[in-house]
Motif scaffolding. Structure first.
Motif, mmCIF file in Angstrom:
data_model
loop_
_atom_site.group_PDB
_atom_site.id
_atom_site.type_symbol
_atom_site.label_atom_id
_atom_site.label_comp_id
_atom_site.label_asym_id
_atom_site.label_seq_id
_atom_site.Cartn_x
_atom_site.Cartn_y
_atom_site.Cartn_z
ATOM 1 N N VAL A 107 0.861 -1.184 0.000
ATOM 2 C CA VAL A 107 0.000 0.000 0.000
ATOM 3 C C VAL A 107 0.899 1.237 0.000
ATOM 4 C CG1 VAL A 107 -1.755 1.295 1.276
ATOM 5 C CG2 VAL A 107 -1.867 -1.213 1.185
ATOM 6 N N HIS A 108 0.623 2.145 -0.918
ATOM 7 C CA HIS A 108 1.438 3.355 -1.041
ATOM 8 C C HIS A 108 0.566 4.534 -1.447
ATOM 9 C CE1 HIS A 108 1.344 1.423 -4.995
ATOM 10 N NE2 HIS A 108 1.505 2.628 -5.524
ATOM 11 N N CYS A 109 1.100 5.728 -1.175
ATOM 12 C CA CYS A 109 0.347 6.948 -1.419
ATOM 13 C C CYS A 109 1.337 8.082 -1.677
ATOM 14 C CB CYS A 109 -0.511 7.253 -0.196
ATOM 15 S SG CYS A 109 -1.377 8.821 -0.272
ATOM 16 N N PRO A 110 1.642 8.388 -2.952
ATOM 17 C CA PRO A 110 2.562 9.494 -3.229
ATOM 18 C C PRO A 110 1.890 10.843 -3.007
ATOM 19 C CG PRO A 110 1.784 8.514 -5.271
ATOM 20 C CD PRO A 110 1.218 7.697 -4.158
ATOM 21 N N VAL A 111 2.625 11.770 -2.389
ATOM 22 C CA VAL A 111 2.139 13.124 -2.141
ATOM 23 C C VAL A 111 3.267 14.092 -2.484
ATOM 24 C CG1 VAL A 111 1.265 14.735 -0.409
ATOM 25 C CG2 VAL A 111 0.674 12.309 -0.253
ATOM 26 N N ASN A 112 2.973 15.056 -3.338
ATOM 27 C CA ASN A 112 3.969 16.064 -3.684
ATOM 28 C C ASN A 112 3.929 17.160 -2.634
ATOM 29 O OD1 ASN A 112 5.547 18.119 -4.666
ATOM 30 N ND2 ASN A 112 4.804 17.974 -6.757
ATOM 31 N N CYS A 113 4.871 17.117 -1.707
ATOM 32 C CA CYS A 113 4.960 18.113 -0.635
ATOM 33 C C CYS A 113 5.865 19.274 -1.022
ATOM 34 C CB CYS A 113 5.494 17.466 0.640
ATOM 35 S SG CYS A 113 4.459 16.145 1.259
ATOM 36 N N GLY A 114 6.441 19.207 -2.224
ATOM 37 C CA GLY A 114 7.380 20.235 -2.665
ATOM 38 C C GLY A 114 6.694 21.441 -3.287
ATOM 39 N N GLN A 115 7.519 22.340 -3.829
ATOM 40 C CA GLN A 115 7.033 23.584 -4.418
ATOM 41 C C GLN A 115 6.974 23.531 -5.943
ATOM 42 O OE1 GLN A 115 5.954 26.167 -2.410
ATOM 43 N NE2 GLN A 115 6.245 24.575 -0.875
ATOM 44 N N GLU A 116 7.440 22.424 -6.543
ATOM 45 C CA GLU A 116 7.427 22.309 -7.998
ATOM 46 C C GLU A 116 6.753 21.005 -8.423
ATOM 47 O OE1 GLU A 116 11.218 21.334 -10.044
ATOM 48 O OE2 GLU A 116 12.086 21.290 -8.040
ATOM 49 N N VAL A 117 6.369 20.957 -9.669
ATOM 50 C CA VAL A 117 5.755 19.757 -10.223
ATOM 51 C C VAL A 117 6.740 18.603 -10.134
ATOM 52 C CG1 VAL A 117 5.015 18.713 -12.410
ATOM 53 C CG2 VAL A 117 4.214 20.989 -11.783
ATOM 54 N N MET A 118 6.249 17.442 -9.728
ATOM 55 C CA MET A 118 7.072 16.234 -9.787
ATOM 56 C C MET A 118 6.720 15.523 -11.090
ATOM 57 S SD MET A 118 7.387 12.770 -7.563
ATOM 58 C CE MET A 118 6.399 11.795 -8.667
ATOM 59 N N GLU A 119 7.725 15.294 -11.905
ATOM 60 C CA GLU A 119 7.541 14.610 -13.183
ATOM 61 C C GLU A 119 8.226 13.254 -13.091
ATOM 62 O OE1 GLU A 119 8.292 15.468 -17.934
ATOM 63 O OE2 GLU A 119 9.303 16.711 -16.450
ATOM 64 N N TYR A 120 7.594 12.220 -13.619
ATOM 65 C CA TYR A 120 8.124 10.873 -13.458
ATOM 66 C C TYR A 120 7.761 9.964 -14.635
ATOM 67 C CZ TYR A 120 3.341 9.670 -12.209
ATOM 68 O OH TYR A 120 1.988 9.491 -12.247
ATOM 69 N N ILE A 121 8.458 8.849 -14.706
ATOM 70 C CA ILE A 121 8.146 7.738 -15.609
ATOM 71 C C ILE A 121 7.846 6.544 -14.718
ATOM 72 C CG2 ILE A 121 9.043 6.145 -17.357
ATOM 73 C CD1 ILE A 121 8.697 8.940 -18.473
ATOM 74 N N VAL A 122 6.758 5.828 -15.013
ATOM 75 C CA VAL A 122 6.402 4.633 -14.255
ATOM 76 C C VAL A 122 6.366 3.443 -15.201
ATOM 77 C CG1 VAL A 122 3.907 5.080 -14.443
ATOM 78 C CG2 VAL A 122 4.751 3.596 -12.639
ATOM 79 N N ALA A 123 6.902 2.317 -14.736
ATOM 80 C CA ALA A 123 6.850 1.055 -15.473
ATOM 81 C C ALA A 123 6.284 -0.002 -14.551
ATOM 82 C CB ALA A 123 8.252 0.652 -15.939
ATOM 83 N N ARG A 124 5.458 -0.868 -15.113
ATOM 84 C CA ARG A 124 4.807 -1.901 -14.305
ATOM 85 C C ARG A 124 4.844 -3.236 -15.015
ATOM 86 N NH1 ARG A 124 -0.439 1.611 -12.706
ATOM 87 N NH2 ARG A 124 0.484 2.724 -10.971
ATOM 88 N N SER A 125 4.796 -4.286 -14.216
ATOM 89 C CA SER A 125 4.816 -5.638 -14.775
ATOM 90 C C SER A 125 3.396 -6.128 -15.045
ATOM 91 C CB SER A 125 5.555 -6.594 -13.831
ATOM 92 O OG SER A 125 4.909 -6.640 -12.569
#
Length: 138
Positions: A107-125
C-alpha cells in the motif's frame, strides 16, 4: 550476411515496433494527478508490461492504494513523499534522479509536498492499470 537478408530481418523487426505519440496516450486522473499511458495492452498490445509519463502538481497526492504487480518509478523533476502501509505509518522521500521500486501488494500513497511539479516515468509488470484499495483483495 548479405544485404538482402539483412534488409528482410530489419523489415520484420520494424513491423514489431510501435511508437505511441502524445495524442495516442491514454490519460487518467483518478489519483489526483495526470498520467499518459504510452505502453499498455490497449495502446500497443503489450502482454506483460506498461509504461507512463506523469506529473503530480505541488500539494496533490493519491488515495492509498496497491497493485497486484511490481511498479518501478524514475523521478525526472521535483520531490515526493511516498506514504507506505495501510495506516500510512512510514514513508520514503524521493527526488529527481531517484528510482523507486514498489513490490506487489504494498500500500502506497505518493504526495507532492514540494514547491514544484514532480515529473516521473512509471513502469509496471502488467499491461493494464489495476488499482486496489486497502479494503479490497486481489
Amino acid at each position: 550476411m548479405s544485404s538482402e537478408i539483412l534488409d528482410t530481418c530489419i523489415s520484420q523487426q520494424v513491423s514489431s515496433v510501435v511508437v505511441v505519440q502524445e495524442p495516442e496516450r491514454i490519460c487518467d486522473t483518478d489519483h489526483g494527478y495526470v498520467r499518459g499511458w504510452g505502453v499498455t495492452e490497449e495502446t500497443v498490445g503489450s502482454k506483460h508490461l506498461s509504461m507512463a509519463h506523469g506529473i503530480i502538481p505541488p500539494g496533490a497526492g493519491a488515495t492509498p492504494h496497491y497493485h497486484p504487480f511490481e511498479t518501478a518509478i524514475y523521478i525526472i523533476t521535483g520531490t515526493c513523499r511516498v506514504l507506505l502501509g495501510v495506516e500510512n505509518d512510514t514513508f520514503v522521500d524521493i527526488k529527481a534522479g531517484d528510482f523507486l521500486y514498489i513490490k506487489t501488494g504494498v500500500v502506497h500513497c505518493p504526495v507532492n509536498c514540494g514547491q514544484e511539479v514532480m515529473e516521473y516515468i512509471v513502469a509496471r509488470s502488467s499491461p493494464q492499470e489495476i488499482c486496489l484499495y486497502p479494503d479490497q483483495k486481489c
